[in-house]
Design an enzyme around this catalytic site. Structure first.
Site, short mmCIF file in Angstrom:
data_model
loop_
_atom_site.label_atom_id
_atom_site.label_comp_id
_atom_site.label_asym_id
_atom_site.label_seq_id
_atom_site.Cartn_x
_atom_site.Cartn_y
_atom_site.Cartn_z
N ASP A 1 0.50 -1.09 0.46
CA ASP A 1 -0.02 -0.18 0.05
C ASP A 1 0.77 1.63 0.04
OD1 ASP A 1 -2.65 1.50 0.24
OD2 ASP A 1 -1.64 2.09 2.46
N ASP B 1 -0.33 4.71 1.01
CA ASP B 1 -0.81 6.14 1.96
C ASP B 1 -0.58 5.22 3.39
OD1 ASP B 1 -1.84 5.97 -0.37
OD2 ASP B 1 -3.81 7.29 0.83
#
Length: 214
Positions: free
Chosen positions: A20, A22
């Site tokens: 991921d 963020d």
């Protein structure tokens, strides 16, 4: 039930690792200030609804996106550069799968020597004058469960045997399965739901580097 030592063995034997972006690869709470989707990360709103709602309020122009990158570039999380390099040295494919925007995720990927072809993220659409025209809703990352769909696609395309998903949010944890192992990351922000439910939870990428060195 797979033991913790077996999880570590699976990580070391992986042929692909998906991150991921963020609050995982970069330190920021959202990959940019244009579309923070905190409620979706917590699982309260379907991701597409949260994204649509946020973007409708902000209406980001092409110029705003470019200015954001110039004035407030995303900061890499300590240890991520070394971890990605080590994985690549071992011929492990590294992918970035994000609910953020491709123009910004590709900027992050370039810093980590990850090819643009290994980036899966949302595409903003602009009119010819640069004004916001919506986002590409056909991208799997534009909907809930999208990260799992990307991983399923990667398994089918590349015939990967073991894929690891690493991230801080509920949308990352939900991608396992089809990912073979999920590693929760709390080095930038701790989401209690993930901390409580991830069978392997780390707060520093040094821990994963250590596993690869053993």
């Amino acid at each position: 039930m797979v033991s913790h030592s077996e999880l570590k063995q699976l990580f070391c034997a992986a042929d692909a690792v998906c991150f991921d972006v963020d609050s995982t690869v970069i330190r920021e709470e959202g990959i940019d200030e244009l579309a923070r989707t905190r409620r979706a990360m917590g699982g309260a709103l379907p991701f597409r609804a949260a994204l649509t709602e946020r973007l409708a309020l902000i209406q980001p122009s092409r110029e705003q996106v470019q200015r954001l990158l110039a004035e407030r570039p995303p900061h890499l999380t300590p240890g991520i550069r070394e971890l990605v390099s080590r994985l690549q040295e071992r011929n492990v494919q590294v992918f970035l799968i994000s609910g953020g925007f491709r123009s910004i995720v590709e900027h992050v990927a370039a810093k980590l020597n990850i090819p643009a072809a290994n980036v899966f993220a949302n595409r903003l659409k602009f009119y010819f004058n640069g004004e916001y025209a919506g986002f590409d809703e056909t991208q799997p990352t534009a909907e809930s469960g999208g990260k799992g769909k990307v991983i399923k696609f990667l398994k089918e395309k590349y015939h990967f045997k073991k894929i690891i998903m690493i991230g801080d949010g509920a949308t990352d944890m939900e991608a396992c399965p089809p990912a073979d192992v999920f590693i929760g990351f709390g080095g930038n922000v701790i989401r209690q739901q993930v901390k409580d439910n991830a069978r392997w939870y780390i707060t520093d990428f040094v821990e994963l580097l250590g596993e690869l060195e053993e």
